[in-house]
Design an enzyme around this catalytic site. Structure first.
Site, short mmCIF file in Angstrom:
data_model
loop_
_atom_site.label_atom_id
_atom_site.label_comp_id
_atom_site.label_asym_id
_atom_site.label_seq_id
_atom_site.Cartn_x
_atom_site.Cartn_y
_atom_site.Cartn_z
N GLU A 18 1.43 -10.18 -0.78
CA GLU A 18 -0.09 -10.77 -0.57
C GLU A 18 -0.51 -10.90 -2.08
OE1 GLU A 18 -1.96 -9.69 3.40
OE2 GLU A 18 -0.88 -8.06 2.37
N GLY B 10 1.53 -5.75 1.13
CA GLY B 10 0.36 -6.11 0.18
C GLY B 10 0.85 -6.47 -1.14
N ALA C 131 0.77 -1.29 0.06
CA ALA C 131 0.12 0.00 -0.11
C ALA C 131 0.69 1.10 0.01
CB ALA C 131 -1.09 0.07 1.15
N GLU D 94 3.91 -6.27 7.93
CA GLU D 94 2.74 -5.16 8.53
C GLU D 94 2.91 -5.27 10.11
OE1 GLU D 94 0.95 -6.49 4.64
OE2 GLU D 94 2.13 -7.40 6.32
#
Length: 291
Positions: free
Chosen positions: A150, A147, A102, A170
């Protein structure tokens, strides 16, 4: 000679530009004017059926901004409903980086009431890779964290260079992975190893990632910094000759079957076998149709 078709997601939506026939798959033909943060191209000739999605946001390490998420959603819709696409390769056009997750700088400036919806939208976009009706290969030639990793976990295959750094980091920010990391990572590497990686926010390289089953292959990086992409092309070419319906049904059977007990999984296999057999029976010799 082969030619390529390019969709520039940062320009006119849906615009297709025919490139010169001298350009062949795997060549570094991309150019950046600071506008095309995501590029989607379709290979042709012997590689027809392979689509390549390339991230191109070097100033922000390919992080997921609002604009990037919108471009990804558009590109995913384009390939999902394109019957000619048989395999998708997801890669970076920025040397040394795959995706940093992000865009935290942009998120810090968001009004509080926009953060939740944006995170939900980002999670949904990452999840769309799972449901694409063909194999998806993440070619990680550079760092993939948060992310970004991910998203790679949502692909069917992951290929990394030996030097690629990756991790779900994270917890360093006092949050947990929100793009599927807590669920997909344990299914790949086992709960204990996943807890280690998530709790410690450890970053590993491609060699270790292959050892623990996080990536399918780890390859030495080359001078063009696209070794993982080149290996991904080889894998995509191995898939191309096989029946597209059979590959799609096998993907569904595996994905859904691994989430349930064995008996239910076998039921899924039977159902998808029947679908593949029905849809392709007319192509088989009479002797095989009678079996």
């Amino acid at each position: 000679m082969m030619s390529l078709t390019l969709i520039v997601a940062g320009g006119l939506r849906g615009l297709r530009t025919r490139l010169p026939s001298a350009v062949v798959p795997g060549s570094r033909f991309y150019s950046s004017d600071g506008q095309d943060i995501l590029q989607l191209r379709y290979l042709e000739g012997e590689d027809k059926g392979i689509a390549v999605m390339g991230f191109n946001r070097p100033e922000a390490k390919n992080s997921f901004s609002k604009s990037m998420v919108q471009k990804l959603e558009d590109a995913l819709s384009a390939v999902e409903f394109d019957k000619q696409v048989r395999t998708l390769i997801v890669r970076s056009l920025v040397p040394g980086i795959f995706c940093a997750g992000a865009d935290l700088k942009e998120r810090a400036k968001m009004p509080v009431n926009e953060v939740g919806p944006f995170v939900s939208r980002l999670r949904g976009m990452i999840g769309r890779f799972v449901s694409l009706p063909f194999p998806v290969i993440a070619a990680m030639d550079g760092t993939a964290v948060g992310g970004g990793l991910e998203m790679a976990l949502s692909c069917d295959f992951r290929i990394a260079a030996h030097t690629t750094k990756m991790g779900v980091v994270e917890t360093r920010l006092a949050i947990i992975p929100g793009g599927g990391g807590t669920q997909k990572l344990p299914r790949l590497v086992g709960p204990a190893k996943a807890k280690e990686l998530i709790f410690t926010a450890k970053v590993i390289d491609g060699i270790e990632a292959e050892k623990i089953g996080l990536v399918n292959y780890s390859v030495p990086q080359n001078d063009n910094h696209d070794a993982a992409y080149q290996r991904s092309l080889e894998l995509a070419r191995e898939i191309l000759p096989n029946g597209p319906i059979a590959v799609q049904m096998a993907k569904l059977a595996i994905d859904r079957g691994t989430e349930v007990d064995l008996a239910s999984g076998l039921a899924y296999e039977g159902a998808y076998y029947a679908q593949s057999a029905h849809k392709t029976a007319y192509r088989l010799p009479a002797k095989l149709r009678a079996m």
